[in-house]
Design a protein around this motif. Structure first.
Motif, short mmCIF file in Angstrom:
data_model
loop_
_atom_site.label_atom_id
_atom_site.label_comp_id
_atom_site.label_asym_id
_atom_site.label_seq_id
_atom_site.Cartn_x
_atom_site.Cartn_y
_atom_site.Cartn_z
N GLU A 9 -5.42 4.91 5.54
CA GLU A 9 -5.97 3.56 5.56
C GLU A 9 -6.10 3.05 4.13
OE1 GLU A 9 -6.52 1.91 8.26
OE2 GLU A 9 -6.48 3.48 9.80
N CYS A 10 -5.88 1.74 3.94
CA CYS A 10 -6.09 1.11 2.65
C CYS A 10 -7.43 0.40 2.70
CB CYS A 10 -4.97 0.13 2.34
SG CYS A 10 -5.13 -0.63 0.70
N ILE A 11 -8.34 0.79 1.81
CA ILE A 11 -9.69 0.22 1.82
C ILE A 11 -10.09 -0.20 0.42
CG2 ILE A 11 -10.45 1.56 3.82
CD1 ILE A 11 -11.81 3.49 1.89
N LEU A 165 -7.99 1.93 -2.28
CA LEU A 165 -7.51 3.30 -2.11
C LEU A 165 -6.85 3.48 -0.75
CD1 LEU A 165 -10.58 5.38 -3.38
CD2 LEU A 165 -8.50 4.87 -4.63
N GLU A 166 -5.83 4.33 -0.72
CA GLU A 166 -5.30 4.84 0.54
C GLU A 166 -5.90 6.24 0.71
OE1 GLU A 166 -1.08 6.38 2.36
OE2 GLU A 166 -1.09 4.53 1.20
#
Length: 369
Positions: A9-11, A165-166
């Motif tokens: 996930e990209c957060i 971040l991934e």
């Protein structure tokens, strides 16, 4: 039911570049107000028993960043000696024979100064807070109109910056304190925030690997799952070892449906059905295989424990050994051996016999230069 698969996930988050916990304990002399000291002396003169308590005043905790200078840690750009000041207010109360003394309920400030080595590159910020305060009045060390307070303060210090971040995440904890050297040196300041990988966070693994297969396969099942020897069926295997170079990012999941029994595929209580499932729940550090010519990681061996559940049977604890070999082109292999109390399973897969097998193995340099 809405699918909820595990995946990257990209957060946008506040990234922790460094994190330590500090503890201070000190004895502070504080002035007793004149009215209170007179009341204490009168009570003692009359033969009464004097006691005292101290406690934190809620809402008075604070932390101030004072400054930072470069730290003398070779090969760690961004490491600095950071100076911090921590403050809290303490309420002191005196009692005579258990009853409050008039004028003897007062508040005093208590402060601690700390120096700590942190990964503190340009572009990051210090986030510090006090998470616990304990206080005791040391009555046997009253010095005239002064009383001694024994104060313990626990502090949490983090270096942070907002990043994207991934991730696949796990809980982490603070690292040990690094002793401060007397001499320092001026280290170059990076243009952008850079992590200090040599001491936080610590990489859990030297290599990482993955294997994935779904299709028909012939495996060996002996002693336990009704029947024994070679059997062919539908195999689904997913293995991640040290995903993102983190041991806690490891998992193995196996489902095998026996197609040779006298009953339909996957029937759990059929005589002769050798179907089973296996889930790994604990991993040891993997052993990496390095090519002596290229110096690259081409394979690994992982061991650990898990649970195997036979068709129609009771789940039982098991150990496992997974051997991965990443040999391109077309020669990838994956061998999983599962040993339970009554069951042994050997799953030998190779890309030539089992088309669709995917094996990837590499070292833990996750961010190429």
């Amino acid at each position: 039911m809405v699918p909820n698969p595990i995946g990257p996930e990209c957060i946008r988050v506040t990234k922790v570049y460094d994190w330590v916990v500090l503890t201070n304990r000190d004895r502070n002399k504080v002035q007793i107000p004149e009215e209170c000291f007179a009341a204490i002396e009168d009570a003692r003169h009359d033969g009464n028993t004097i006691t005292a308590t101290c406690s934190e005043v809620v809402g008075t905790r604070s932390c101030d960043f004072i400054g930072a200078i470069p730290a003398n840690i070779p090969n760690v750009p961004g490491a600095q000696i950071v100076s911090l000041a921590f403050h809290v207010h303490i309420r002191v109360q005196f009692f005579c024979n258990g009853e409050p003394l008039p004028g003897c309920n007062f508040v005093v400030p208590v402060s601690f100064m700390d120096e700590v080595i942190l990964c503190f590159p340009e572009g990051t910020e210090i986030n510090c807070n006090i998470f616990d305060v304990q206080c005791t009045v040391v009555l046997n060390q009253m010095l005239g109109d002064m009383v001694v307070l024994d104060v313990t303060m626990c502090k949490d210090v983090q270096v942070e910056a907002e990043v994207k971040l991934e991730v696949e995440a796990k809980f982490c904890g603070p690292r040990p304190i690094i002793p401060i050297e007397e001499d320092g040196f001026v280290c170059p300041t990076p243009r952008f925030p850079q992590q200090c990988p040599t001491f936080f966070p610590t990489l859990n693994c030297d290599c990482q690997g993955a294997a994935d297969f779904s299709g028909e396969a012939t495996i060996t099942v002996t002693e336990g799952l009704i029947g024994g020897g070679l059997t062919t069926g539908q195999l689904d295997l997913t293995a991640l070892v040290c995903d993102q170079c983190t041991l806690s990012g490891s998992r193995i999941q196996v489902t095998f449906l026996d197609t040779l029994g006298p009953t339909p595929i996957g029937t759990p209580d059929a005589e002769g059905d050798q179907s089973f499932t296996f889930t790994a729940n604990d991993f040891n550090q993997p052993t990496c295989v390095i090519d002596p010519v290229t110096g690259l990681v081409t394979g690994l061996t992982a061991t650990g424990t898990g649970v195997i559940t036979p068709a129609g049977g009771v789940p039982e604890n098991a150990t496992f050994t997974l051997i991965l070999a990443d040999v391109d082109p077309g020669l990838d292999t994956a061998t999983l051996t599962i040993t339970g109390a009554t069951t042994t399973v050997i799953i030998p897969l190779n890309e030539a016999v089992n088309p669709g097998l995917e094996v990837e193995v590499g070292d833990c340099e996750r961010f190429p230069v």
